[in-house]
Design an enzyme around this catalytic site. Structure first.
Site, mmCIF file in Angstrom:
data_model
loop_
_atom_site.group_PDB
_atom_site.id
_atom_site.type_symbol
_atom_site.label_atom_id
_atom_site.label_comp_id
_atom_site.label_asym_id
_atom_site.label_seq_id
_atom_site.Cartn_x
_atom_site.Cartn_y
_atom_site.Cartn_z
ATOM 1 N N HIS A 15 97.309 86.583 9.241
ATOM 2 C CA HIS A 15 97.837 87.266 9.035
ATOM 3 C C HIS A 15 97.595 88.049 10.766
ATOM 4 O O HIS A 15 97.740 89.207 11.111
ATOM 5 C CB HIS A 15 96.741 89.176 8.639
ATOM 6 N N ASN A 61 95.731 94.001 0.892
ATOM 7 C CA ASN A 61 97.133 93.613 0.349
ATOM 8 C C ASN A 61 98.133 95.159 0.267
ATOM 9 O O ASN A 61 97.889 95.949 -0.310
ATOM 10 C CB ASN A 61 97.745 92.606 -0.497
ATOM 11 N N TYR A 96 85.388 86.218 6.412
ATOM 12 C CA TYR A 96 86.472 87.453 7.557
ATOM 13 C C TYR A 96 85.560 87.442 9.114
ATOM 14 O O TYR A 96 86.253 87.640 9.506
ATOM 15 C CB TYR A 96 86.814 88.789 6.876
#
Length: 485
Positions: A56, A129, A339
């Protein structure tokens, strides 16, 4: 934009007398090390790029708000969802997945759809997404999968051999591959696509009762996709097409909006549903669990500074608020760690103190120091717990709802391995012309693969999903459908 004359200063606020010429020993002499303004400029320039995201990397972002339009307080105690009409500020980042920071917007790739809700109970991040499923269902496979999407370590070129080798050896990817290779693999703009939380999450109400949920953001602009040839043309002529489109739309007051819906599944249903409800490569039938409206998201303000807001924004699926919790989804479980850890490496351990990531509520914890601490670092407050001095303490009212776990600690696969029904159903839902484009996209993507073994293995997956589909791809590639047992 401000136009008044202002003094140029150093980072410590001192006025700069000459920003055109460095200090030298005479007109042709060497540069002096005492030119601290020059040294600061060069040193800062060397550090102007934080490491780009591993995935990303390239994205666009915007500010807006989320407004509740349906009372769901019976299902979750999350305050930002507590009453109809309640508004919560949001920041959303859209992105491609595999490409680098300078890659083209109009490539065939899933799009990240990450929303940060600045709630009165802290930030809630919904990191999904534009697809309801994903390629894999266990986080242990994620680094390997992403490696296949990146560049070959010798040639530094994209490697279709690795892509299709991995997919053909990972049949759970078939559902997402079908979506990716369909018309929806290249959205026309970031405004003309849906968004999904993808994973299953748990909502818990004020009485401690839970329910499983899946999130669906439905675009009010309608779904529009790009023709393959036009997408390729735009990739060469305007690789920032999607970023430009989003900025210009908001700038002229054409604010994009999405309706948020959830599917709800009673906890007990998870034990008997025909697909594993925590398998992110599968969807829940909307006939079984209809969409229930929750609210509306509107993007109405562009960032003032791309780096400070879009690039430094950090999202984590583990940023929950009371009333929203994780599920046993193995991919989600891995993301809960990965993350936040990526942000600690990329932006720093204090990324949450940056304005774009800072909650609208006071933060009280005992984390101190570290690189780039940009707030008061806790001041002179108590820095440990438990304590006898009135420092921040935990509260049992906000404990995670209890859940039952059973079994032995082991490396256990999912117990449902039907990777073909949903992909086949999706293929048969497409119009004839859409199926033709899907086949053509797959064939063109597989032609560069060197080994027929890989092609045949992947063709067998398409054939198991739908014989017509597998046969069409095999014929276009000049191969025969392998004998299936």
């Amino acid at each position: 934009m401000e136009t008044q004359n202002r003094h140029l200063t150093t980072s410590w606020g001192a006025p700069v007398g000459d920003n055109q010429n460095s200090l030298t020993a005479g007109a042709r002499g060497p540069t002096l090390i005492q030119d601290v303004h020059l040294l600061e400029k060069l040193a800062h320039f060397n550090r102007e790029r934080v490491p780009e995201r591993v995935v990303h990397a390239k994205g666009a972002g915007a500010h807006g708000y989320f407004e509740v339009t349906n009372d769901v307080s019976a299902y979750t105690k999350a305050r930002f969802l507590s009453e109809v009409g309640k508004r919560t500020p949001v920041f959303i980042r859209f992105s491609t997945v595999a490409g680098e920071l300078g890659s083209a917007d109009t490539v065939r790739d899933p799009r990240g759809f990450a929303v940060k809700f600045y709630t009165e109970e802290g930030n809630y991040d919904l990191v999904g997404n534009n697809t309801p499923v994903f390629f894999i269902r266990d986080a242990i496979k994620f680094p390997d999968f992403i490696h296949t999407q990146k560049r070959h370590p010798q040639t530094h070129l994209k490697n279709p051999n690795a892509v299709w080798d991995f997919w053909s050896l990972s049949p759970e990817s078939l559902h997402q591959v079908t979506i990716l290779m369909s018309d929806r693999g290249i959205p026309a703009t970031l405004r003309h696509m849906h968004g999904f939380g993808s994973h299953t999450f748990k909502w818990v109400n004020a009485d401690g009762q839970g329910i499983w949920v899946k999130y669906h953001f439905k675009t009010e602009q309608g779904v529009k996709n790009l023709d393959v040839e036009l997408a390729a043309k735009l990739a060469g002529e305007n690789p920032d097409y999607h970023i430009e489109d989003l900025f210009n739309a908001i700038d002229k007051g054409d604010f994009p909006a999405w309706k948020l819906y959830v599917q709800m599944m009673p906890l007990e249903d998870a034990k008997t549903y025909r697909f594993d409800p925590f398998d992110v490569t599968k969807v829940w039938s909307q006939k079984d669990y209809p969409l229930i409206e929750v609210g509306r998201m509107v993007l109405n303000r562009n960032p003032d500074n791309y780096f400070a807001e879009v690039e430094q924004a950090t999202f984590s699926p583990g940023a929950f608020v009371p009333g929203i919790e994780a599920s046993p989804d193995k991919m989600l479980q891995g993301r809960l760690f990965a993350y936040a850890d990526a942000h600690r490496y990329r932006v720093g351990p204090n990324h949450h103190t940056l304005p774009i990531n800072k909650p609208v509520v006071e933060v009280n914890n005992n984390q101190r120091d570290g690189q780039m601490r940009s707030d008061r670092n806790g001041g002179n407050s108590i820095y440990y717990e438990p304590n006898s001095y009135g420092g921040a303490a935990d509260s049992a009212a906000y404990k995670t709802a209890a859940f039952e776990v059973t079994g032995s600690a082991d490396s256990v696969p999912y117990d449902h391995d039907d990777h073909y029904t949903q992909a086949g159903d999706l293929y048969r839902l497409l119009r004839v012309e859409e199926r033709g484009r899907l086949v053509n996209n797959i064939v063109n993507a597989m032609k560069p693969v060197e080994k027929d073994e890989i092609k045949l293995r992947q063709i067998s997956h398409f054939y198991k999903a739908d014989p017509e589909w597998g046969q069409a791809i095999a014929e276009e590639l000049g191969l025969r459908v392998p004998q299936l047992s």
